[in-house]
Design an enzyme around this catalytic site. Sequence first.
Site, PDB file in Angstrom:
ATOM      1  N   CYS A   1       0.836  -1.198   0.000  1.00 24.73           N
ATOM      2  CA  CYS A   1       0.000   0.000   0.000  1.00 24.73           C
ATOM      3  C   CYS A   1       0.880   1.263   0.000  1.00 24.73           C
ATOM      4  O   CYS A   1       1.554   1.553  -0.975  1.00 24.73           O
ATOM      5  CB  CYS A   1      -0.968  -0.043   1.172  1.00 24.73           C
ATOM      6  SG  CYS A   1      -2.242   1.225   1.144  1.00 24.73           S
TER       7      CYS A   1
ATOM      8  N   ASP B   1     -10.596  -2.590  -5.793  1.00 24.84           N
ATOM      9  CA  ASP B   1      -9.604  -1.693  -5.207  1.00 24.84           C
ATOM     10  C   ASP B   1      -9.758  -0.311  -5.816  1.00 24.84           C
ATOM     11  O   ASP B   1      -9.365  -0.076  -6.963  1.00 24.84           O
ATOM     12  CB  ASP B   1      -8.190  -2.234  -5.470  1.00 24.84           C
ATOM     13  CG  ASP B   1      -7.114  -1.511  -4.673  1.00 24.84           C
ATOM     14  OD1 ASP B   1      -7.366  -0.380  -4.212  1.00 24.84           O
ATOM     15  OD2 ASP B   1      -6.009  -2.065  -4.523  1.00 24.84           O
TER      16      ASP B   1
ATOM     17  N   HIS C   1      -8.566  -4.096  -1.438  1.00 20.55           N
ATOM     18  CA  HIS C   1      -7.316  -3.424  -1.090  1.00 20.55           C
ATOM     19  C   HIS C   1      -6.878  -3.824   0.323  1.00 20.55           C
ATOM     20  O   HIS C   1      -7.666  -3.847   1.254  1.00 20.55           O
ATOM     21  CB  HIS C   1      -7.517  -1.912  -1.157  1.00 20.55           C
ATOM     22  CG  HIS C   1      -6.272  -1.130  -0.939  1.00 20.55           C
ATOM     23  ND1 HIS C   1      -5.363  -0.852  -1.937  1.00 20.55           N
ATOM     24  CD2 HIS C   1      -5.768  -0.561   0.185  1.00 20.55           C
ATOM     25  CE1 HIS C   1      -4.363  -0.151  -1.444  1.00 20.55           C
ATOM     26  NE2 HIS C   1      -4.584   0.044  -0.158  1.00 20.55           N
TER      27      HIS C   1
END
Length: 250
Positions: free
Chosen positions: A140, A185, A217
């Site tokens: 991320c 996502d 995500h």
Amino acid sequence: MASNPPGDCCVKGVKHEGTPTGVDINVGIHQAYLATPDPSTAKDAAILFIPDVISIWQNSRLMADQYAANGYLTLIIDPFKGDALSLNRPDGFDFVSWLSKGSTGDNPHTKEAVDPIIEAAIQYLTIVKGFKKLGAVGYCFGAKYVARHFKNGIQVGFMAHPSFVDEDELAGFKAPLSIAAAETDQIFPADKRHRSEEILAQGGLPYQINLYSQVVHGFSVRCDTSKKNERFAKEQAFLQAVTWFDNWLL
């Protein structure tokens, strides 16, 4: 951008069970976690683990231990100077303000603040620990800094559900790169994923983008492992990373 900025989904997830076996250390003034492989299986390469916004916690420690179990000395560095976010923040949390100013208003988490921390971690692994082969994983938030620090010695990269990676940063990663993506996502949606494919193809270097169905995500770090499809995706994304390093870093 090759992926959008972080959002609320970046702190949603489930804490995983297990007992970390590495050690908490400091790299200069920065908090870190070091997972060391058994000497009998150790490889002559190290991995820099650049975490998501929850930084060094139960799940990331367990993941670093697993990289070490596969022979790679692994260092997690805290990019936030002790100002990481907690899991499952309440709705409405001002993510943009935290990124720009930190929780105290004077501790920004911008690239100008984070870059020197990543550079310190790379120097620790290459100078203090003496590794000539260095891979990096970015989850991320951390994916951006895998891309940005090819120039500082990262030789092979892996990203999972990347956030706010600029197109020029992705294009500037002149080394083999593997990406694990979630079907759902909003930060790395299909159009950003396809644009990333175009950029990497133009670079002419080995690349891989694997898409995992029925996950969102953050799945590779914070998924609900009691759900079969999520556990499968998490485990396969980890194996994707290890196989990538085994092939391109060693």
